[in-house]
Scaffold this motif. Structure first.
Motif, PDB file in Angstrom:
ATOM      1  N   SER A   1      17.880 -33.625 -19.082  1.00 40.86           N
ATOM      2  CA  SER A   1      18.605 -32.477 -18.562  1.00 40.86           C
ATOM      3  C   SER A   1      19.595 -32.898 -17.488  1.00 40.86           C
ATOM      4  O   SER A   1      20.513 -32.162 -17.159  1.00 40.86           O
ATOM      5  N   GLU A   2      19.413 -34.057 -16.909  1.00 44.14           N
ATOM      6  CA  GLU A   2      20.335 -34.573 -15.910  1.00 44.14           C
ATOM      7  C   GLU A   2      20.776 -35.968 -16.320  1.00 44.14           C
ATOM      8  O   GLU A   2      20.054 -36.663 -17.024  1.00 44.14           O
ATOM      9  N   PRO A   3      21.966 -36.403 -15.864  1.00 41.44           N
ATOM     10  CA  PRO A   3      22.409 -37.753 -16.193  1.00 41.44           C
ATOM     11  C   PRO A   3      21.394 -38.785 -15.699  1.00 41.44           C
ATOM     12  O   PRO A   3      20.756 -38.602 -14.673  1.00 41.44           O
ATOM     13  N   LEU A   4      21.252 -39.860 -16.445  1.00 37.88           N
ATOM     14  CA  LEU A   4      20.345 -40.925 -16.057  1.00 37.88           C
ATOM     15  C   LEU A   4      20.949 -41.765 -14.947  1.00 37.88           C
ATOM     16  O   LEU A   4      22.151 -41.931 -14.866  1.00 37.88           O
ATOM     17  N   SER A   5      20.134 -42.303 -14.117  1.00 41.16           N
ATOM     18  CA  SER A   5      20.586 -43.204 -13.077  1.00 41.16           C
ATOM     19  C   SER A   5      19.375 -44.001 -12.629  1.00 41.16           C
ATOM     20  O   SER A   5      18.301 -43.451 -12.526  1.00 41.16           O
ATOM     21  N   GLY A   6      19.555 -45.249 -12.401  1.00 37.25           N
ATOM     22  CA  GLY A   6      18.443 -45.945 -11.825  1.00 37.25           C
ATOM     23  C   GLY A   6      18.087 -47.298 -12.352  1.00 37.25           C
ATOM     24  O   GLY A   6      18.614 -48.287 -11.878  1.00 37.25           O
TER      25      GLY A   6
ATOM     26  N   PRO B   1      31.903 -40.239 -11.912  1.00 31.41           N
ATOM     27  CA  PRO B   1      32.590 -38.971 -12.132  1.00 31.41           C
ATOM     28  C   PRO B   1      33.307 -38.973 -13.482  1.00 31.41           C
ATOM     29  O   PRO B   1      33.859 -39.987 -13.906  1.00 31.41           O
ATOM     30  N   VAL B   2      33.276 -37.837 -14.155  1.00 29.76           N
ATOM     31  CA  VAL B   2      33.893 -37.721 -15.466  1.00 29.76           C
ATOM     32  C   VAL B   2      35.336 -37.260 -15.275  1.00 29.76           C
ATOM     33  O   VAL B   2      35.594 -36.264 -14.627  1.00 29.76           O
ATOM     34  N   GLY B   3      36.251 -38.015 -15.828  1.00 31.36           N
ATOM     35  CA  GLY B   3      37.664 -37.666 -15.796  1.00 31.36           C
ATOM     36  C   GLY B   3      38.268 -37.994 -17.140  1.00 31.36           C
ATOM     37  O   GLY B   3      37.564 -38.285 -18.104  1.00 31.36           O
ATOM     38  N   ASP B   4      39.580 -37.964 -17.205  1.00 25.44           N
ATOM     39  CA  ASP B   4      40.257 -38.291 -18.450  1.00 25.44           C
ATOM     40  C   ASP B   4      40.448 -39.803 -18.498  1.00 25.44           C
ATOM     41  O   ASP B   4      41.476 -40.337 -18.108  1.00 25.44           O
TER      42      ASP B   4
ATOM     43  N   VAL C   1      32.600 -34.033 -22.083  1.00 24.00           N
ATOM     44  CA  VAL C   1      31.754 -35.097 -21.546  1.00 24.00           C
ATOM     45  C   VAL C   1      31.281 -34.645 -20.173  1.00 24.00           C
ATOM     46  O   VAL C   1      32.094 -34.264 -19.327  1.00 24.00           O
ATOM     47  N   VAL C   2      29.970 -34.683 -19.959  1.00 26.57           N
ATOM     48  CA  VAL C   2      29.411 -34.245 -18.678  1.00 26.57           C
ATOM     49  C   VAL C   2      28.915 -35.405 -17.825  1.00 26.57           C
ATOM     50  O   VAL C   2      28.669 -35.222 -16.636  1.00 26.57           O
ATOM     51  N   ALA C   3      28.766 -36.592 -18.422  1.00 28.53           N
ATOM     52  CA  ALA C   3      28.334 -37.759 -17.652  1.00 28.53           C
ATOM     53  C   ALA C   3      28.717 -39.023 -18.396  1.00 28.53           C
ATOM     54  O   ALA C   3      28.711 -39.059 -19.617  1.00 28.53           O
ATOM     55  N   VAL C   4      29.070 -40.046 -17.617  1.00 26.96           N
ATOM     56  CA  VAL C   4      29.307 -41.383 -18.153  1.00 26.96           C
ATOM     57  C   VAL C   4      28.435 -42.327 -17.324  1.00 26.96           C
ATOM     58  O   VAL C   4      28.474 -42.290 -16.105  1.00 26.96           O
ATOM     59  N   ARG C   5      27.612 -43.113 -18.011  1.00 30.48           N
ATOM     60  CA  ARG C   5      26.737 -44.067 -17.329  1.00 30.48           C
ATOM     61  C   ARG C   5      27.257 -45.476 -17.584  1.00 30.48           C
ATOM     62  O   ARG C   5      27.600 -45.817 -18.708  1.00 30.48           O
ATOM     63  N   ILE C   6      27.274 -46.275 -16.509  1.00 29.54           N
ATOM     64  CA  ILE C   6      27.837 -47.622 -16.632  1.00 29.54           C
ATOM     65  C   ILE C   6      26.964 -48.653 -15.929  1.00 29.54           C
ATOM     66  O   ILE C   6      26.333 -48.359 -14.932  1.00 29.54           O
TER      67      ILE C   6
END
Length: 168
Positions: A12-17, A30-33, A101-106
């Motif tokens: 339900s929330e972007p992953l992080s960690g 942050p999601v941008g173009d 797109v609501v989240a990008v994980r890198i």
């Protein structure tokens, strides 16, 4: 369309960690173009395009789905096509998409993006393969979530959940 159950659900929330296989921790940006956002949306739209083509055929050729989907997403889409084939159904018309797109994980470069959509299936109707509208099949707006992953420069949908009609 069926909603997969079990561990295929999206967070339900972007992953992080936790660290990735490279040892770098993942983080949500942050999601941008960006190129990553555009590539993820292209893969998602490509998956729907191939699904629309496969669904319109009475023999449900699904091989092209693999160019835009893999893993759980590919299994779920093939399962939908199998169910329709067994029921003698085809789906004609076009779904209306409005993904974002609501989240990008890198770790070091974009590798994963979360997409949410409210897919309108009003103009994408199920018919009996031998003719006639399959009236008992509901149409409408369906909450859809997807994870798109960049593996070796190739973006593919890895997870997809398509909700029930009127879920968004």
């Amino acid at each position: 369309m069926k909603q997969p159950t079990g561990d295929s659900a999206l967070p339900s929330e972007p992953l992080s960690g936790p660290p990735t296989s490279t040892g770098m921790p993942t983080s949500t940006v942050p999601v941008g173009d960006t190129d990553a956002v555009r590539a993820a949306l292209d893969a998602y739209r490509g998956m729907w395009h191939q699904l629309t083509i496969a669904a319109a055929s009475s023999n449900h050729q699904v091989s092209a789905l693999g160019s835009h989907a893999t893993g759980q997403a590919l299994i779920a889409l093939r399962g939908m096509m199998y169910d329709d084939s067994m029921a003698g159904l085809v789906t004609l018309g076009q779904p209306t998409l409005s993904p974002r797109v609501v989240a990008v994980r890198i770790p070091e470069v974009p590798i994963e993006a979360d997409i949410v959509d409210c897919v309108d299936t009003t103009s994408w109707r199920k018919y009996r393969a031998r003719g006639g509208l399959a009236e008992d099949r509901p149409v409408g707006r369906r909450k859809t979530s997807a994870v798109v992953r960049n593996t070796d420069g190739e973006w593919k949908v890895t997870k997809v959940i398509i909700g029930d009609v009127d879920s968004c």
